[in-house]
Write a protein that holds these residues in place. Structure first.
Motif, mmCIF file in Angstrom:
data_model
loop_
_atom_site.group_PDB
_atom_site.id
_atom_site.type_symbol
_atom_site.label_atom_id
_atom_site.label_comp_id
_atom_site.label_asym_id
_atom_site.label_seq_id
_atom_site.Cartn_x
_atom_site.Cartn_y
_atom_site.Cartn_z
ATOM 1 N N ARG A 24 0.814 -1.225 0.000
ATOM 2 C CA ARG A 24 0.000 0.000 0.000
ATOM 3 C C ARG A 24 0.844 1.270 0.000
ATOM 4 O O ARG A 24 0.480 2.274 -0.610
ATOM 5 N N LEU A 25 1.956 1.232 0.723
ATOM 6 C CA LEU A 25 2.797 2.429 0.820
ATOM 7 C C LEU A 25 3.379 2.852 -0.524
ATOM 8 O O LEU A 25 3.597 4.042 -0.766
ATOM 9 N N ILE A 26 3.674 1.857 -1.388
ATOM 10 C CA ILE A 26 4.261 2.148 -2.696
ATOM 11 C C ILE A 26 3.122 2.411 -3.656
ATOM 12 O O ILE A 26 2.538 1.497 -4.246
ATOM 13 N N SER A 27 2.778 3.680 -3.803
ATOM 14 C CA SER A 27 1.572 4.026 -4.549
ATOM 15 C C SER A 27 1.659 5.452 -5.058
ATOM 16 O O SER A 27 2.612 6.189 -4.754
ATOM 17 N N ASP A 28 0.672 5.838 -5.835
ATOM 18 C CA ASP A 28 0.607 7.207 -6.353
ATOM 19 C C ASP A 28 0.724 8.205 -5.204
ATOM 20 O O ASP A 28 0.142 8.014 -4.136
ATOM 21 N N GLY A 29 1.452 9.298 -5.458
ATOM 22 C CA GLY A 29 1.527 10.378 -4.491
ATOM 23 C C GLY A 29 2.472 10.144 -3.340
ATOM 24 O O GLY A 29 2.553 10.964 -2.420
ATOM 25 N N MET A 30 3.216 9.035 -3.359
ATOM 26 C CA MET A 30 4.094 8.749 -2.216
ATOM 27 C C MET A 30 5.255 9.735 -2.158
ATOM 28 O O MET A 30 5.694 10.288 -3.172
ATOM 29 N N LYS A 39 14.308 1.430 -1.164
ATOM 30 C CA LYS A 39 13.761 0.113 -1.481
ATOM 31 C C LYS A 39 12.371 0.259 -2.108
ATOM 32 O O LYS A 39 11.498 0.934 -1.566
ATOM 33 N N ILE A 40 12.202 -0.406 -3.257
ATOM 34 C CA ILE A 40 10.877 -0.621 -3.828
ATOM 35 C C ILE A 40 10.676 -2.126 -3.831
ATOM 36 O O ILE A 40 11.518 -2.872 -4.333
ATOM 37 N N TRP A 41 9.592 -2.599 -3.253
ATOM 38 C CA TRP A 41 9.416 -4.037 -3.089
ATOM 39 C C TRP A 41 7.972 -4.438 -3.383
ATOM 40 O O TRP A 41 7.078 -3.591 -3.483
ATOM 41 N N GLY A 42 7.793 -5.727 -3.520
ATOM 42 C CA GLY A 42 6.453 -6.226 -3.764
ATOM 43 C C GLY A 42 6.461 -7.719 -3.980
ATOM 44 O O GLY A 42 7.368 -8.432 -3.525
ATOM 45 N N TRP A 43 5.460 -8.224 -4.726
ATOM 46 C CA TRP A 43 5.262 -9.648 -4.920
ATOM 47 C C TRP A 43 4.873 -9.915 -6.372
ATOM 48 O O TRP A 43 4.309 -9.037 -7.044
ATOM 49 N N GLY A 80 10.791 16.482 -7.373
ATOM 50 C CA GLY A 80 9.737 15.778 -8.079
ATOM 51 C C GLY A 80 8.761 16.793 -8.650
ATOM 52 O O GLY A 80 9.047 17.998 -8.668
ATOM 53 N N PRO A 81 7.650 16.357 -9.192
ATOM 54 C CA PRO A 81 7.147 14.976 -9.168
ATOM 55 C C PRO A 81 7.774 14.091 -10.243
ATOM 56 O O PRO A 81 8.189 14.569 -11.295
ATOM 57 N N TYR A 82 7.828 12.786 -9.917
ATOM 58 C CA TYR A 82 8.348 11.777 -10.825
ATOM 59 C C TYR A 82 7.263 10.754 -11.128
ATOM 60 O O TYR A 82 6.264 10.646 -10.418
ATOM 61 N N GLU A 83 7.519 9.970 -12.191
ATOM 62 C CA GLU A 83 6.721 8.792 -12.478
ATOM 63 C C GLU A 83 7.610 7.559 -12.394
ATOM 64 O O GLU A 83 8.830 7.653 -12.564
ATOM 65 N N MET A 84 7.015 6.427 -12.148
ATOM 66 C CA MET A 84 7.749 5.174 -12.040
ATOM 67 C C MET A 84 6.917 4.085 -12.703
ATOM 68 O O MET A 84 5.720 3.958 -12.428
ATOM 69 N N ILE A 85 7.541 3.322 -13.602
ATOM 70 C CA ILE A 85 6.860 2.224 -14.297
ATOM 71 C C ILE A 85 7.435 0.910 -13.792
ATOM 72 O O ILE A 85 8.647 0.690 -13.828
ATOM 73 N N LEU A 86 6.576 0.017 -13.319
ATOM 74 C CA LEU A 86 6.983 -1.308 -12.867
ATOM 75 C C LEU A 86 6.396 -2.332 -13.826
ATOM 76 O O LEU A 86 5.189 -2.299 -14.124
ATOM 77 N N TYR A 418 10.324 0.815 4.282
ATOM 78 C CA TYR A 418 10.127 2.164 3.737
ATOM 79 C C TYR A 418 11.084 3.129 4.433
ATOM 80 O O TYR A 418 11.017 3.313 5.650
ATOM 81 N N GLY A 419 11.976 3.730 3.682
ATOM 82 C CA GLY A 419 12.973 4.627 4.266
ATOM 83 C C GLY A 419 12.349 5.833 4.945
ATOM 84 O O GLY A 419 11.383 6.413 4.453
ATOM 85 N N ILE A 420 12.916 6.207 6.098
ATOM 86 C CA ILE A 420 12.389 7.346 6.856
ATOM 87 C C ILE A 420 13.528 8.268 7.286
ATOM 88 O O ILE A 420 14.687 7.868 7.339
ATOM 89 N N LYS A 421 13.164 9.495 7.605
ATOM 90 C CA LYS A 421 14.104 10.444 8.200
ATOM 91 C C LYS A 421 14.220 10.197 9.700
ATOM 92 O O LYS A 421 15.289 10.316 10.293
ATOM 93 N N GLY A 422 13.078 9.881 10.325
ATOM 94 C CA GLY A 422 13.067 9.665 11.767
ATOM 95 C C GLY A 422 11.660 9.413 12.262
ATOM 96 O O GLY A 422 10.721 9.217 11.478
ATOM 97 N N VAL A 423 11.513 9.440 13.588
ATOM 98 C CA VAL A 423 10.246 9.112 14.251
ATOM 99 C C VAL A 423 9.811 10.280 15.123
ATOM 100 O O VAL A 423 10.626 10.890 15.830
ATOM 101 N N LEU A 424 8.505 10.561 15.081
ATOM 102 C CA LEU A 424 7.854 11.447 16.053
ATOM 103 C C LEU A 424 6.974 10.560 16.936
ATOM 104 O O LEU A 424 6.167 9.783 16.420
ATOM 105 N N TRP A 425 7.105 10.707 18.237
ATOM 106 C CA TRP A 425 6.419 9.806 19.187
ATOM 107 C C TRP A 425 5.709 10.626 20.245
ATOM 108 O O TRP A 425 6.306 11.475 20.901
#
Length: 638
Positions: A24-30, A39-43, A80-86, A418-425
């Motif tokens: 779900r995270l790897i989607s339009d508007g990410m 990392k781009i991953w899937g099945w 961006g914005p960029y497009e990506m074709i899988l 999913y790569g992150i800069k950091g965490v807000l808690w």
């Protein structure tokens, strides 16, 4: 026959990903994390060639025997914005992709709390909200004890506009706005928080083994059977209790909401207030309230009832017309309704309150008003009331979703590629029952997440508990204060930062409305910890050390900024000291340069000091000149 079954099973497994599928995270508007390999991953089908076309380059891999695949893209600058074709046996085109900084926003309800809840306080911010470079992915509230999930059941990336912003975490949005204003880079927010959750919910099964009590509890719920049994039992108890309330309630039977009801024999009480303080005493069940409001020159185009907060549930009527309901105690009651329900002359407002345990009624220091266009009528004061039905207290519910590991498996594990800069808690309110363990729990959680993300010691920024509940006039023990001390201790973990909020809470609301300053103070921490600004004052004073001189303690601090001050030029308050016997008394305190001298004539050999040590330390007024409050603390001489 057995071989045939195995063959059929293999065909089913292989065909389950006969086409390439993305999380779900790897989607339009990410928004993808800048400046690190991505990392781009899937099945897909087993042993299938998968190709990504991105930024005029192609990247390929082969899926594994079980259909998993990962492609690592080289680090990209913000933009961006960029497009990506899988491409595999099918093709997926992703659009509107940005690179920037991604922050995982987690914890409990004060992180989860959306802009919708604070829309009246921040009307201008919402009206002007239009920034496609700030986006949120809202993780669904789910738990799983059996296994770490590999994907989320729902969710999509949404950018800031006046409609979408209402679902943004308020704290996270104000943080993102501050960071974007400073650095002009896209900011992605992964909102993975759940109200009421204690820290151990968010730790993996392996990491929670450090805490035998929580590991044992997790093992009990691991196969799901016990949780299902408890939830079914609780559901039945809850359903039967409310069914009985509705069947027995004289107010429902006899229509106590109708405007022409004969209510001259009803008792009266002042609202806000609790009926436990009146003739009813500490009664659970359904209680009805009625108030007559006289209106003249009525030409209404808009009408709204503001009814503060009500414990626990309410249904509201205007002249017999139903206008709104809320099922639990925390949300503010704001009911817009058709102004045609109003009339010239006498109008009747009726409220049915259901209280299932504890003290029922109307929370003080909240607004209670009828608003007609731009005019408001104060509804505080005398109301008529009558008991609809009396019930035994509703037995407490077991919140299975708050058990150890469950939220990690469902709401954190699917994110860790999913790569992150950091965490807000923002969490801790639900951990105050056992504050002594909190720093150890959080150090485990932080290290657990850093290990799983494999990005090193990424910044982990957190909010210290704010002030809450009734103030006390004498020194005493406080679990909330003890947990704040534990939060301060977490700063010993590298690359962490703490936003102090001891000055912006509300005594009567565990969800204070001021989320802007929380976000701003987290942003100050991020500017120092995550973005490396060396000269910024990111915190209020933090206790460092002390020495004894006679009957005085001399306290030193870090983060003094431009200097220590007693806010509003008042006398410095909130300090208490004790000898080795631990009997604390209020202390005198004065600022001397960047230190504070503390003493009491009643304490000859001071050994311990506390500052702002209470659930709601209303007199704590130590700040630095940058208007940032000092953290509460407790310290002992070595």
């Amino acid at each position: 026959m057995k071989k045939i079954l195995i063959f059929i099973t293999l065909i089913i497994c292989a065909s389950s990903y006969s086409q390439i599928k993305l999380p779900r995270l790897i989607s339009d508007g990410m928004i993808l994390q800048r400046d690190i390999p991505v990392k781009i991953w899937g099945w897909s089908s087993p042993n299938e060639k998968v190709e990504i076309s991105f930024n005029k380059k192609k990247f390929q891999t082969m899926s594994s025997q079980d259909g998993n695949w990962t492609i690592v893209l080289p680090a990209q600058k913000a933009g961006g914005p960029y497009e990506m074709i899988l491409s595999a046996s099918n093709t997926i085109a992703l659009k509107d992709i940005l690179f920037g900084d991604v922050w995982l926003c987690s914890g409990q309800s004060n992180m989860e709390l959306p802009m919708e809840r604070v829309k009246d306080k921040y009307k201008d911010s919402i009206a002007k909200a239009d920034n496609p470079n700030i986006r949120q992915f809202l993780v669904p509230d789910q738990y799983d004890f059996a296994k770490e999930n590999v994907d989320l059941s729902s969710g999509e990336w949404r950018s800031v506009n006046p409609q979408n912003i209402l679902n943004f975490s308020a704290v996270a949005y104000f943080f993102a706005s501050e960071i974007y204003a400073k650095y002009k880079i896209p900011i992605g927010l992964i909102n993975s928080a759940l109200g009421g959750s204690p820290a151990e919910c968010w730790i993996s099964a392996e990491a929670v083994k450090k805490f035998p009590e929580y590991d044992a509890e997790y093992q009990k719920f691991k196969d799901g059977k016990l949780g299902t049994q408890i939830e079914e039992r609780d559901r039945k108890i809850n359903t039967d209790w409310y069914k009985s309330v509705n069947q027995q309630d004289e107010g429902l039977k006899n229509h106590w909401s109708k405007p022409d009801l004969e209510d001259s024999d009803w008792a009266t009480m002042n609202i806000p207030g609790y009926w436990a303080d009146n003739a009813l005493g500490n009664t659970n069940g359904a209680v009805w309230f009625r108030k007559e409001v006289d209106l003249s020159n009525l030409k209404a185009t808009n009408a709204k009832l503001i009814l503060g907060r009500i414990v626990d549930a309410d249904s509201v009527y205007v002249n017999g017309n139903f206008v709104g309901t809320t099922s639990y105690m925390y949300p503010p009651r704001k009911y817009a309704f058709d102004p045609k329900f109003l009339k010239e002359g006498k109008n009747e407002i009726a409220i049915r309150v259901i209280n299932n345990t504890g003290r029922g009624g109307f929370v003080a220091d909240k607004p209670y008003q009828l608003i007609i266009d731009n005019d408001s009528i104060d509804l505080k004061g005398s109301w008529k009331y009558k008991l609809g039905t009396k019930m035994l207290p509703l037995p407490p519910q077991t919140f299975i979703r708050w058990k150890p590991v469950g939220l990690y498996n469902s709401m954190i594990a699917p994110l860790k590629n999913y790569g992150i800069k950091g965490v807000l808690w923002y969490q801790g309110e639900s951990s105050t029952k056992k504050p002594a363990e909190y720093a150890a729990l959080m150090e485990t959680l932080i290290n657990n997440w850093r290990t799983e993300w494999k990005q090193g010691s990424f910044p982990f920024l957190f909010v210290q508990l704010t002030n809450f509940m009734d103030p006390k006039t004498e020194p005493g023990e406080s679990n909330w204060a003890a947990l704040r001390q534990q939060q301060k201790n977490i700063l010993a973990v590298p690359n962490t930062g703490m936003a102090v909020t001891i000055d912006i809470g509300e005594w009567n609301d565990i969800h204070p409305l001021n989320k802007y300053d929380v976000g701003k103070r987290l942003a100050l921490q991020a500017r120092k910890v995550a973005y490396g600004e060396k000269n910024i004052v990111s915190s209020g004073p933090l206790f460092k050390e002390m020495e004894q001189k006679g009957n005085q303690l001399i306290l030193s601090f870090t983060d003094v900024g431009g200097g220590l001050i007693a806010k509003n030029n008042a006398v410095l308050r909130g300090f208490e000291i004790a000898e080795k016997d631990g009997k604390f008394v209020w202390a005198n305190a004065v600022i001397e340069g960047n230190k504070i001298k503390v003493w009491s004539d009643a304490v000859a050999q001071p050994f311990k000091v506390r500052y702002a040590w209470a659930d709601n330390p209303i007199e704590a007024n130590l700040f630095n000149k940058e208007d940032l409050p000092a953290s509460p603390f407790e310290a002992t001489l070595h």
